[in-house]
Scaffold this motif. Structure first.
Motif, PDB file in Angstrom:
ATOM      1  N   SER A  99       1.077  -1.097  -0.220  1.00 23.01           N
ATOM      2  CA  SER A  99       0.121  -0.199   0.144  1.00 23.01           C
ATOM      3  C   SER A  99       0.782   1.396  -0.226  1.00 23.01           C
ATOM      4  N   LYS A 101       0.607   5.722  -0.899  1.00 23.57           N
ATOM      5  CA  LYS A 101      -0.043   7.063  -1.354  1.00 23.57           C
ATOM      6  C   LYS A 101       0.634   7.858  -2.224  1.00 23.57           C
ATOM      7  N   ILE A 102      -0.921   8.207  -3.393  1.00 33.51           N
ATOM      8  CA  ILE A 102      -0.120   9.202  -4.785  1.00 33.51           C
ATOM      9  C   ILE A 102      -1.111  10.326  -3.962  1.00 33.51           C
ATOM     10  N   ILE A 103       0.121  11.665  -3.633  1.00 33.97           N
ATOM     11  CA  ILE A 103      -0.036  12.696  -3.521  1.00 33.97           C
ATOM     12  C   ILE A 103      -0.396  13.646  -5.508  1.00 33.97           C
ATOM     13  N   GLU A 104      -1.765  14.867  -5.093  1.00 33.16           N
ATOM     14  CA  GLU A 104      -1.684  15.324  -6.178  1.00 33.16           C
ATOM     15  C   GLU A 104      -0.628  16.080  -6.226  1.00 33.16           C
ATOM     16  N   THR A 107      -2.988  19.860  -5.722  1.00 32.95           N
ATOM     17  CA  THR A 107      -4.108  19.913  -3.839  1.00 32.95           C
ATOM     18  C   THR A 107      -3.306  19.246  -2.712  1.00 32.95           C
ATOM     19  N   GLU A 109      -3.442  16.027  -2.049  1.00 32.87           N
ATOM     20  CA  GLU A 109      -5.014  15.680  -2.527  1.00 32.87           C
ATOM     21  C   GLU A 109      -3.546  13.857  -1.988  1.00 32.87           C
ATOM     22  N   GLU A 110      -4.751  13.527  -1.357  1.00 36.44           N
ATOM     23  CA  GLU A 110      -3.692  11.910  -1.203  1.00 36.44           C
ATOM     24  C   GLU A 110      -4.784  11.206  -1.145  1.00 36.44           C
ATOM     25  N   ARG A 111      -4.486  10.230  -1.721  1.00 35.19           N
ATOM     26  CA  ARG A 111      -5.201   8.961  -2.125  1.00 35.19           C
ATOM     27  C   ARG A 111      -4.106   7.865  -2.117  1.00 35.19           C
ATOM     28  N   GLU A 112      -4.946   6.276  -1.277  1.00 33.06           N
ATOM     29  CA  GLU A 112      -4.125   5.420  -0.808  1.00 33.06           C
ATOM     30  C   GLU A 112      -4.164   4.151  -1.961  1.00 33.06           C
ATOM     31  N   MET A 113      -3.136   3.647  -2.380  1.00 35.17           N
ATOM     32  CA  MET A 113      -3.055   2.848  -3.321  1.00 35.17           C
ATOM     33  C   MET A 113      -3.350   1.323  -2.832  1.00 35.17           C
TER      34      MET A 113
END
Length: 315
Positions: A99, A101-104, A107, A109-113
């Motif tokens: 797992s 994180k991808i951070i835009e 923005t 903004e954080e998304r977990e992959m």
């Protein structure tokens, strides 16, 4: 030995002892019994070349439980797994979930992959070698009583040559045939066949002197036995030409010595060049539902598949 199930489509980094996951395929890995596995990397090669933010790794073993804290594994901070002192029972599916994180950039903004990788890890042994030998002798006639006596003596001599290697001659037999030879008429020949086998009485004690991996030592011994026997028949040719005034009634046919290599596997192991094409010459641990009770090279299918473990020797 490691390769994705279908094809090896990444740069081969296995020399460095790292095996990368593959999102599309399970990766087959072969680990020699009693040795440590290569580093199984919880990402594919492409991901390993990139920046990964807040990575977390969860490794699950063949029993479906978390591998963290197990005595026989080494887990690195960067998600690599090494299974130490590999045994048949450790074979099976090792899965890892990465797992991160991808951070835009715009923005923040954080998304977990989440990415899952599956490694099928199999214990293997080198095959045990034996050698099938064929050799011919000329004799006066097929009904000669001396033929049987000669055969008995030959076996004794050959066994003596190799007994210090704890090897012996097995499955020996001979047949007499009449052979029409161009420009020579009819001759009678003994067609002798035997196997040079490394498991003579006392071989297990010799094995105990070797650290854990006995096959290699056994295979070296039987190869030495084969070479000595080959040398013995070479000398027959020399002796016939240079040492005998009168040629003996039964004598070696020049260049008739031929040898074929035979493999066998230890109980619980077998060969399968379809399932394990990347380890085709190895004796790979029998899959659950199959077993091998003896030194044959195939794992047999259980009619009532009660066997749930790898490396079964009985059904």
């Amino acid at each position: 030995r490691a390769v994705p199930k279908e094809r090896q489509h990444f740069v081969d980094l296995t020399e460095k002892n790292y095996v990368y996951g593959d999102l599309k395929h399970e990766v087959h890995v072969y680990v020699k019994v009693f040795t440590n596995s290569p580093f199984l990397v919880c990402m594919d090669l492409a991901r390993s070349q990139e920046e990964v933010i807040d990575p977390k790794y969860l490794w699950i073993g063949p029993d479906g439980k978390n591998l963290e804290g197990r005595m026989y594994v080494n887990l690195t901070d960067t998600g690599e797994l090494v299974v130490m002192g590999f045994r048949e029972s450790m074979s099976g599916a090792y899965t890892c979930t990465l797992s991160h994180k991808i951070i835009e950039t715009t923005t923040q903004e954080e998304r977990e992959m989440f990415e899952a990788y599956k490694f099928m890890v199999y214990a293997y042994r080198e095959a045990d070698h034996a050698y099938q030998v064929f050799v011919r002798f000329t004799t006066k006639e097929c009904e000669l009583a001396a033929n049987g006596r000669f055969f008995g003596e030959l076996k004794k001599i050959l066994n003596n040559i190799i007994s210090d290697l704890t090897c012996h001659i097995i499955e020996s037999s001979y047949k007499c045939h009449s052979v029409k030879i161009p420009k020579q008429g009819l001759l009678h020949e003994l067609f002798v066949s035997f196997q040079v086998n490394p498991f003579a009485l006392g071989w297990e004690e010799v094995c105990h002197q070797v650290p854990y991996d006995c096959e290699d030592a056994t295979n070296m011994r039987v190869q030495e036995a084969r070479d000595r026997i080959g040398e013995f028949f070479n000398k027959q040719t020399y002796a016939l030409k240079h040492e005998f005034r009168t040629v003996p009634t039964i004598h070696y046919v020049d260049n008739s010595f031929s040898v074929t290599h035979i493999d066998s596997c230890r109980p619980g192991f077998g060969k399968n060049d379809i399932t394990h094409k990347n380890c085709a010459s190895c004796c790979v641990v029998c899959d659950p539902g199959t077993y091998s009770p003896n030194n044959e090279v195939t794992c047999q299918i259980c009619t009532k598949p009660r066997v749930k473990q790898y490396g079964a020797r009985a059904c």
